[in-house]
Write a protein that holds these residues in place. Sequence first.
Motif, mmCIF file in Angstrom:
data_model
loop_
_atom_site.group_PDB
_atom_site.id
_atom_site.type_symbol
_atom_site.label_atom_id
_atom_site.label_comp_id
_atom_site.label_asym_id
_atom_site.label_seq_id
_atom_site.Cartn_x
_atom_site.Cartn_y
_atom_site.Cartn_z
ATOM 1 N N LYS A 181 2.776 5.348 9.860
ATOM 2 C CA LYS A 181 1.404 5.697 10.251
ATOM 3 C C LYS A 181 1.395 6.718 11.383
ATOM 4 O O LYS A 181 0.589 6.644 12.325
ATOM 5 N N SER B 144 -0.813 10.851 -5.235
ATOM 6 C CA SER B 144 -1.020 9.690 -4.349
ATOM 7 C C SER B 144 -0.817 10.087 -2.890
ATOM 8 O O SER B 144 -1.579 9.679 -2.005
ATOM 9 N N ALA C 164 1.444 4.180 -2.845
ATOM 10 C CA ALA C 164 1.315 5.619 -2.597
ATOM 11 C C ALA C 164 2.577 6.370 -3.000
ATOM 12 O O ALA C 164 2.511 7.526 -3.437
ATOM 13 N N GLU D 80 0.827 -1.209 0.000
ATOM 14 C CA GLU D 80 0.000 0.000 0.000
ATOM 15 C C GLU D 80 0.860 1.258 0.000
ATOM 16 O O GLU D 80 0.620 2.193 -0.769
ATOM 17 N N VAL D 81 1.883 1.293 0.863
ATOM 18 C CA VAL D 81 2.716 2.494 0.933
ATOM 19 C C VAL D 81 3.595 2.617 -0.305
ATOM 20 O O VAL D 81 3.894 3.733 -0.751
ATOM 21 N N GLN E 29 -7.251 11.013 3.286
ATOM 22 C CA GLN E 29 -7.939 9.855 3.846
ATOM 23 C C GLN E 29 -7.563 9.622 5.302
ATOM 24 O O GLN E 29 -8.415 9.284 6.127
ATOM 25 N N SER E 30 -6.281 9.792 5.626
ATOM 26 C CA SER E 30 -5.794 9.495 6.982
ATOM 27 C C SER E 30 -5.874 10.679 7.934
ATOM 28 O O SER E 30 -5.663 10.517 9.130
ATOM 29 N N GLN F 166 -3.688 10.116 0.145
ATOM 30 C CA GLN F 166 -3.563 9.365 1.391
ATOM 31 C C GLN F 166 -3.688 10.282 2.597
ATOM 32 O O GLN F 166 -4.292 9.916 3.604
ATOM 33 N N LEU G 1 5.653 6.715 5.268
ATOM 34 C CA LEU G 1 4.212 6.460 5.228
ATOM 35 C C LEU G 1 3.846 5.219 6.030
ATOM 36 O O LEU G 1 2.758 5.133 6.613
#
Length: 587
Positions: free
Chosen positions: A504, A528, A462, A458-459, A535-536, A532, A501
């Motif tokens: 977290k 990207s 991104a 995932e990272v 979203q975070s 993110q 990333l």
Amino acid sequence: MNPLVRLMKLLKPQLPLMLLGTLLSIITVMANIGLLAVSGWFITIMAIGGLSGVTVNYFTPAAIIRFLAIVRTAGRYAERLLTHRATFNTLAALRYYFYTRLEPLLPYYRVNFKSADILARLQQDIDELDNFYLRVLLPTLVALFTIPLVGWGVSFISPDLALVIVGALLIVGFVLPILILLLSKKRARQQAKLSSELKIELVDGVASMRELLVYQIANQYQLSINHVSKNYHQAELHLHRLHALATALTFLAINATVFASLYLLVPLAQTGDLKPEFVASAALLILVCFETVINMPLACQILPKVHDSAARLFEIIDKPIPDVGGDTLVTTGTIEFNHLNFTYPDAHSSVLNDIDLTIEAGQKVAIIGASGAGKSTLVNLLMGFWPIPQSNQGLGSTISGNLKPGITINNIDLNDLNIESLRQHIALMSQNSHLFHATIADNLRLANPNATELDMREVCTAAGLIDFIDELENGLNTWLGETGSGLSGGQKQRLCLAQVLLRKAKVLVLDEPTKGLDRRSEKTVINSLFAQLEQSQQSLVLITHKPLMLQKMDKIIVMDEGTIVAQGDHNTLIETNDYYRTLLNYF
């Protein structure tokens, strides 16, 4: 405290192994001396018996010779095994000790340390300390214990010869080495210094090879390296000549002592006061007894290097660790710089002046400015790499309501926050992030040891790296070379971004995250990254000069010479601030 005394204290856990190795070395040396002495005596009496027809008991001497030969062989093997085991244990313990003391210093003294100098100290200087036990301490202890034993044993043959041998051993073992020490002390220190300078020059030169070639100063750099190298080899040649001189004088002393023994013992044998077989026995004993002190000149030549290496290592780890952080855990909230001033230790001028800045939770803030404007210092203070000086606390609370000057997170002073919690809350990607000689997955797990393969993918997605990784035969398990060799500059940058990333953290601090990327890749990564962040709901503190990124920021801070000269969004600053426009045009 003397560096050698401190070094001895560090070696204390290895003391039983070192003493046992020393004992075995003494036993081996004495067995070797006894073997040649008994062999000389046995050969002589057998020759005399053969010529005169006298019956000789050869069973007992032969058994003694076999026993001493076995003791010498087994003792030598065990001594080598134990002394080298003690040396390797010592080397491992010293590396661990100095690394664990150095690691807490690096966040605070990184601006003062050169990576090449640290490498030289951790590698070259610790390797030099490796010689302390095996080549300095062990030969000295063996000499101190065996010289009296040799003198005592020879006294049964002739007290006068015992005095001659002990005197010769003291001259070869202590007088000559001390003389060599005095003659080589200056050159040994010069060699150690030049060796360190040469390593620093080579490491820095290799790292800067591209710049050297671009600016056409490679020839000047090569001349500088040749000059240091020439001086180093001159110092080394001088030390080798002194060592050769010591070896020659030792050889002369050994032969002179043998002739002295013949001068003293032959008349005694002629008068019947001494059995003739002891003349040959003493001559062979003398030839081998100098094994007890043969390494002392080299030990004294090495001693200054060991002393200076220990001093250099202790010098770096003795720097005080700033008292940073408290016990309060970090919680999500507003980050505030309240009229912050900062001056590095031993510096004469302030680096930051009256910094007043607020970063709301979830806000995206960019910090820009020319080199030396104070951007990195601001970030380092936020990461807790330097404590906020108490002088900031003494400016009073009338400047900004009830807030004291300094940095606060969620209205809690940064100095009161737990450092580990702070660095879990804030993740930093600097321009000199390091990649290790390991797999891509291993490098990512440094940021989050519990990360799954799905998290890593995932990272990497991104960061715009996943397509490249999927093309590799081993994917995430592909090995990287030293410092990430095998990756392009842009790929290294994206892998470092993926690391951050993966943390977290609630706040991301990125220093030029798209450096080395072409415009297309940069745009992909930025889109990207910001998707993110939305979203975070993570906060972003960005150091950059890329207009494409600045346009997406909620607030831009413009710094010059340690001061905030303007702040606002991109469009506002473009219209109202000449310095901001100048910076964008420059970069």
